[in-house]
Design a protein around this motif. Structure first.
Motif, PDB file in Angstrom:
ATOM      1  N   ALA A 368      -9.821 -35.159   9.741  1.00 36.78           N
ATOM      2  CA  ALA A 368      -8.385 -35.662   9.516  1.00 36.78           C
ATOM      3  C   ALA A 368      -7.653 -35.847  10.415  1.00 36.78           C
ATOM      4  CB  ALA A 368      -7.819 -34.893   8.424  1.00 36.78           C
ATOM      5  N   ASN A 369      -7.856 -35.293  11.729  1.00 32.16           N
ATOM      6  CA  ASN A 369      -6.936 -35.215  12.784  1.00 32.16           C
ATOM      7  C   ASN A 369      -7.544 -35.295  14.102  1.00 32.16           C
ATOM      8  OD1 ASN A 369      -4.442 -34.360  11.168  1.00 32.16           O
ATOM      9  ND2 ASN A 369      -5.779 -32.726  10.773  1.00 32.16           N
ATOM     10  N   LEU A 370      -8.270 -36.592  14.293  1.00 34.00           N
ATOM     11  CA  LEU A 370      -8.985 -36.874  15.079  1.00 34.00           C
ATOM     12  C   LEU A 370      -8.358 -37.028  16.807  1.00 34.00           C
ATOM     13  CD1 LEU A 370     -11.395 -39.658  13.902  1.00 34.00           C
ATOM     14  CD2 LEU A 370     -12.203 -37.363  14.766  1.00 34.00           C
ATOM     15  N   ALA A 371      -7.230 -37.396  16.659  1.00 31.75           N
ATOM     16  CA  ALA A 371      -6.321 -37.388  18.026  1.00 31.75           C
ATOM     17  C   ALA A 371      -6.148 -36.022  18.536  1.00 31.75           C
ATOM     18  CB  ALA A 371      -4.813 -38.139  17.772  1.00 31.75           C
ATOM     19  N   GLU A 372      -5.480 -35.032  17.658  1.00 33.42           N
ATOM     20  CA  GLU A 372      -5.418 -33.746  17.927  1.00 33.42           C
ATOM     21  C   GLU A 372      -6.561 -33.132  18.445  1.00 33.42           C
ATOM     22  OE1 GLU A 372      -2.113 -35.231  15.623  1.00 33.42           O
ATOM     23  OE2 GLU A 372      -4.310 -35.416  15.117  1.00 33.42           O
ATOM     24  N   ALA A 373      -7.965 -33.331  17.713  1.00 34.19           N
ATOM     25  CA  ALA A 373      -9.059 -32.642  17.837  1.00 34.19           C
ATOM     26  C   ALA A 373      -9.606 -33.096  19.552  1.00 34.19           C
ATOM     27  CB  ALA A 373     -10.265 -32.966  16.953  1.00 34.19           C
ATOM     28  N   GLN A 374      -9.389 -34.411  19.536  1.00 37.71           N
ATOM     29  CA  GLN A 374     -10.088 -34.974  21.026  1.00 37.71           C
ATOM     30  C   GLN A 374      -8.967 -34.211  22.170  1.00 37.71           C
ATOM     31  OE1 GLN A 374     -11.630 -39.232  20.639  1.00 37.71           O
ATOM     32  NE2 GLN A 374     -10.023 -38.772  19.293  1.00 37.71           N
ATOM     33  N   GLU A 375      -7.690 -34.253  21.758  1.00 39.58           N
ATOM     34  CA  GLU A 375      -6.772 -33.671  23.028  1.00 39.58           C
ATOM     35  C   GLU A 375      -7.028 -32.153  22.951  1.00 39.58           C
ATOM     36  OE1 GLU A 375      -3.958 -33.341  25.841  1.00 39.58           O
ATOM     37  OE2 GLU A 375      -5.120 -35.066  25.043  1.00 39.58           O
ATOM     38  N   PHE A 376      -7.428 -31.411  21.951  1.00 38.12           N
ATOM     39  CA  PHE A 376      -7.628 -29.974  22.073  1.00 38.12           C
ATOM     40  C   PHE A 376      -8.915 -29.700  22.851  1.00 38.12           C
ATOM     41  CE2 PHE A 376      -9.515 -25.979  20.489  1.00 38.12           C
ATOM     42  CZ  PHE A 376      -8.274 -25.333  20.360  1.00 38.12           C
ATOM     43  N   MET A 377      -9.930 -30.842  22.653  1.00 36.67           N
ATOM     44  CA  MET A 377     -11.203 -30.427  23.478  1.00 36.67           C
ATOM     45  C   MET A 377     -10.765 -30.934  25.096  1.00 36.67           C
ATOM     46  SD  MET A 377     -14.807 -32.302  22.793  1.00 36.67           S
ATOM     47  CE  MET A 377     -15.375 -31.064  21.482  1.00 36.67           C
TER      48      MET A 377
END
Length: 483
Positions: A368-377
């Motif tokens: 649901a939160n792809l932007a946040e997931a990618q930045e977290f990675m």
């Protein structure tokens, strides 16, 4: 386990829109237990993080994925050998920087907790998919459940924006996360596999680190005479004894013997002198009674704890061992890592070690939160977060020079650093564990029978070859190849 394995085990991004990134989903597989059926129902479709009720951030050089203040992030971490304190530290840092609320789950029941969520199309945003109950990544890949991580790997590095993230990593560490041409898992931890021993016990007994298999057997024999097991192994999880078998194959036969297995050669095991000598060498430990009593019936932590109690001279494991055993390890134990000893006529030197990336992190395509997931990675691959991991989990990451020199490493972890330096370019890593999880499981099952003396080496070779031949008939076999 970390895994291996890996080998274990295991981000990418360019100028591609989110919707296209979501469609380009795939995945990678290690050892695991879920049935394929549970994912079939949600094989189609991709996530969409541009929902009208979500805050949206502006995409900039410093915010390549458009993270917005007030967003959310759902993180699930395998709470095994590395614990999950490092992830809590990451999440606190992420919340402070972005104003994002992070939900944290630390568990060993990856499949049990996440299977229903994948089935419902509501997976977490980022997952450390590890342990005995991890979801098979090759199954996820087959069903189009994972995000292609190209966008993260091609984003600017946080430490040096003039470089892409992928250019800041230890060479070759992304390989374990590549399946059918796409990087779909980030194997984050730089892992080494081999034998472990107590520096204190060795000093007390006058033993020196064995460089040949004969020297290894001599210590096992002496230990047995003194009422100490020679070799402990994690009997209920034969993954660990395969560290010894497969390392011996690679070091005896060289890279060609290793690649023959990964490439599903019809003579990978039956017809391979290296495989024959390796499995016979390990079986000699069983035949001569050098195993720690009861080890075949123990879990990994039970066996490792008895080893910590000086009930065995050696144990096989990856570099997560020290952190996993912190509470059970005596203060003066002086944990040490060593490469697998050599069989006569080995193609590789003693210093050669199995090393590479492990502990795969994945981003579901329907997160649901792809932007946040990618930045977290992306932030995981910063020196700050890499150092946080080293401090909390006592291990290294795939980020080159990724640990602040002020972070003090424990004895076992320090010994892996020294072994890696001595190995230099003499490192190797099997990929069949990621590419063909069913084959890996079948070889493990054969090893379980071998260590219990229910089969002998010739039968082990036949079963291992049958697993290879079976994998060679799958569609994935046409797409995976090592040159």
């Amino acid at each position: 386990m970390g895994s291996t394995s890996a080998q274990n085990g295991t981000p990418e991004q360019g100028g591609v829109g989110r919707r296209n990134l979501i469609k380009r989903s795939a995945a990678l597989g290690l050892i695991s237990v879920p049935a394929m059926g549970f994912l079939s129902a949600c094989a189609s479709g991709g996530g969409d993080d541009d929902k009208s009720d979500k805050p949206k951030g502006e995409k900039t050089k410093d915010n390549p994925f458009g993270v917005a203040k007030g967003g959310k992030l759902d993180v699930v971490v395998f709470k095994g050998g590395y614990g999950d304190d490092y992830a809590k530290a990451w999440e606190a840092s992420f919340e402070k920087k972005w104003g994002v609320t992070a939900a944290h789950t630390g568990t060993q029941e990856i499949t049990g907790k996440l299977q229903p969520r994948f089935n419902a199309g509501n997976p977490p945003d980022i997952i450390d998919d590890s342990g005995a109950q991890k979801i098979k990544i090759d199954v996820l890949n087959k069903n189009g459940q994972l995000l292609d991580l190209a966008a993260v790997l091609d984003a600017p590095s946080i430490d040096d924006p003039s470089k892409k993230v992928r250019d800041t990593l230890i060479p070759g560490t992304l390989d374990a996360g590549i399946l059918e041409g796409k990087t779909v898992a980030l194997n984050y931890i730089y892992t080494v596999w081999g034998l472990w021993y107590s520096g204190k016990l060795f000093k007390d007994k006058g033993w020196t680190e064995p460089k040949t298999w004969d020297e290894f057997l001599a210590i096992c024999k002496d230990a047995t005479k003194q009422g100490i097991g020679g070799l402990a192994h994690q009997g209920k999880f034969p993954y660990y004894i395969n560290v010894a078998i497969m390392d011996l194959i690679a070091k005896k036969g060289g890279l060609d013997a290793m690649k023959a297995i990964d490439n599903l050669d019809p003579k990978a095991f039956v017809g391979s002198d290296a495989a024959k000598e390796a499995v016979e060498a390990v079986y000699e430990v069983v035949e001569k009674g050098y195993l720690m009593p009861g080890t075949n019936g123990l879990t990994h932590t039970e066996s490792q704890t008895r080893w910590n109690q000086y009930k065995a001279a050696f144990i096989t494991s990856g570099s997560w061992l020290e952190n996993e055993q912190l509470k059970q390890t005596p203060d003066d134990f002086d944990m040490k890592f060593m490469p697998m000893p050599l069989l006569p006529g080995s193609a590789m030197p003693y210093e050669a070690i199995r090393a590479g990336s492990g502990e795969p992190f994945i981003i579901p395509s329907k997160a649901a939160n792809l932007a946040e997931a990618q930045e977290f990675m992306r932030m995981m691959l910063s020196k700050e977060w890499s150092s946080l991991f080293a401090k909390e989990a006592n291990s290294l990451t795939i980020l080159a020079d990724g640990v602040d020199p002020n972070v003090k490493l424990r004895p076992g972890t320090q010994s892996t650093v020294e072994a890696s330096k001595k190995a230099g370019t003499n490192t190797f890593r099997f990929l069949y564990t990621e590419w063909y999880s069913e084959m890996d499981t079948e070889i493990q099952n054969a090893s379980n029978e071998l260590m219990a003396k229910r089969i002998q080496p010739a039968e082990w070779l036949k079963r291992a070859q049958a697993a290879v031949d079976k994998a060679a008939k799958t569609p994935a076999a046409q797409k995976n190849h090592r040159s």
